[in-house]
Design an enzyme around this catalytic site. Structure first.
Site, PDB file in Angstrom:
ATOM      1  N   GLY A  34       1.129  -1.023   0.206  1.00 39.57           N
ATOM      2  CA  GLY A  34      -0.377   0.318  -0.534  1.00 39.57           C
ATOM      3  C   GLY A  34       1.559   1.103  -0.364  1.00 39.57           C
ATOM      4  O   GLY A  34       2.529   1.542   0.609  1.00 39.57           O
ATOM      5  N   GLY A  90       0.145  -1.125   6.780  1.00 39.69           N
ATOM      6  CA  GLY A  90      -0.614  -0.230   6.361  1.00 39.69           C
ATOM      7  C   GLY A  90      -2.140  -0.266   6.648  1.00 39.69           C
ATOM      8  O   GLY A  90      -1.687  -1.706   7.367  1.00 39.69           O
ATOM      9  N   THR A  91      -2.911   0.466   6.390  1.00 41.09           N
ATOM     10  CA  THR A  91      -4.288  -0.124   7.418  1.00 41.09           C
ATOM     11  C   THR A  91      -5.017   0.464   6.620  1.00 41.09           C
ATOM     12  O   THR A  91      -4.950   1.791   6.224  1.00 41.09           O
ATOM     13  CB  THR A  91      -4.463  -0.312   9.042  1.00 41.09           C
ATOM     14  OG1 THR A  91      -5.928  -0.735   9.026  1.00 41.09           O
ATOM     15  CG2 THR A  91      -4.474   1.161   9.303  1.00 41.09           C
ATOM     16  N   GLY A 103      -7.046  -4.270   2.861  1.00 35.72           N
ATOM     17  CA  GLY A 103      -7.196  -5.297   2.159  1.00 35.72           C
ATOM     18  C   GLY A 103      -7.450  -4.610   1.036  1.00 35.72           C
ATOM     19  O   GLY A 103      -8.141  -4.257  -0.605  1.00 35.72           O
ATOM     20  N   GLY A 104      -7.382  -2.827   1.211  1.00 32.08           N
ATOM     21  CA  GLY A 104      -7.720  -1.887  -0.196  1.00 32.08           C
ATOM     22  C   GLY A 104      -7.040  -2.738  -1.369  1.00 32.08           C
ATOM     23  O   GLY A 104      -7.577  -1.730  -2.866  1.00 32.08           O
ATOM     24  N   GLY A 105      -5.730  -3.093  -1.140  1.00 31.70           N
ATOM     25  CA  GLY A 105      -4.633  -2.940  -2.206  1.00 31.70           C
ATOM     26  C   GLY A 105      -4.619  -4.779  -2.871  1.00 31.70           C
ATOM     27  O   GLY A 105      -3.808  -4.948  -3.301  1.00 31.70           O
ATOM     28  N   GLU A 111      -1.125 -10.551   3.977  1.00 31.94           N
ATOM     29  CA  GLU A 111      -0.710  -9.613   5.061  1.00 31.94           C
ATOM     30  C   GLU A 111      -1.214 -10.192   6.526  1.00 31.94           C
ATOM     31  O   GLU A 111      -0.658 -10.331   7.047  1.00 31.94           O
ATOM     32  CB  GLU A 111      -1.041  -8.350   4.375  1.00 31.94           C
ATOM     33  CG  GLU A 111      -0.926  -8.054   3.802  1.00 31.94           C
ATOM     34  CD  GLU A 111      -1.902  -6.185   3.283  1.00 31.94           C
ATOM     35  OE1 GLU A 111      -0.775  -4.824   2.519  1.00 31.94           O
ATOM     36  OE2 GLU A 111      -2.849  -6.197   3.721  1.00 31.94           O
TER      37      GLU A 111
END
Length: 262
Positions: A34, A90-91, A103-105, A111
């Site tokens: 990310g 990240g988050t 999980g946006g990426g 991860e």
């Protein structure tokens, strides 16, 4: 990089810079995926080149692996490492209990595996990622391609009994094609708006056939480092209930910014 960094980028950089100080020579370290994690990889690469830091990095995605190798980090696989001293990632959201949505990426499966194979997990974020209640960010669920409509329908049906405000289950796309993870799977994004009971929801999602893993990270994160646009960094360690705030002087002509621009 010419000109001044935007406040959001300064926030990500100072959080990453602070987290990089946790990495010591001889460690095996999980490297997240990310935009904020990319700042971390750049910081660690600079330490390798200029300070002689020697550690093994385990990337959580192909994208992170490419960047880590580019900046000079010694990259190994999780199979080679077996266990890690630390993972820094990240988050997309975190709450007061340090429960995360990731999980946006599209890399939350790897991860989560890497984070749970570590003695400690440090999360780096800008201040916008702190929320009172999880759920504004869509919850990613990685699913196998076979029987996708069935899995999608079962998830939607399950959500009717959960403490959530929204129940839209949408397949993630990349242009006009389904988004495909590094493991060759698809992602369903759950637009829930508010998650009243993350632990219950996570358990229920993972019981559905076809689901590989969801993006709720519960009892995994130990430390959160939050960066602000003015250079402040707040660190909170949930394991011993401590915290501190430091101030970074960010120089816009720093070489690391040039690397990011490239």
């Amino acid at each position: 990089m010419s000109g001044e960094l935007a406040p959001i980028d300064k926030a990500k950089f100072v959080a990453a810079k602070q987290a990089s100080e946790f990495v010591e020579s001889g460690m095996k370290v999980g490297l997240g995926t990310g935009s904020t994690a990319e700042w971390l990889v750049q910081c660690l690469g600079e330490m390798v080149r200029e300070e002689g830091l020697k550690f093994k990095g385990v990337p959580t995605s192909k994208r992170t692996a490419l960047l880590a190798k580019k900046v000079g980090i010694d990259v190994i696989t999780l199979d080679e490492a077996k266990w890690l001293d630390l993972t820094i990632d990240g988050t997309d959201e975190f709450d007061a209990d340090l429960t995360l949505i990731k999980g946006g990426g599209g890399a939350h499966l790897r991860e989560k595996i890497v984070a749970t194979a570590s003695d400690r997990m440090i999360v780096i974020a800008d201040a916008t990622k702190k929320v009172d209640t999880l759920g504004a960010f869509p919850l990613p669920v990685e699913v196998i391609p076979f029987g996708l409509p069935v899995t999608q329908g079962l998830i939607g049906e399950m959500l009717t009994s959960m403490d959530v405000l929204g129940r839209d289950v949408v397949q993630r796309m990349q242009g006009d094609q389904p988004y495909v993870t590094d493991e060759g799977n698809f992602i369903l994004d759950l637009h829930l708006k508010r998650i009243g009971n993350p632990r219950q929801l996570s358990l229920m999602i993972n019981q559905i056939p076809g689901v590989v893993e969801n993006g709720l990270f519960i009892d995994v994160c130990d430390v959160v480092i939050v960066g602000y646009g003015d250079g402040r960094v707040a660190t909170r360690d949930i394991t011993n209930d401590t915290g501190n705030v430091v101030q970074f002087d960010v120089l816009d002509d720093d070489n690391i910014f040039v690397d990011i621009a490239d």
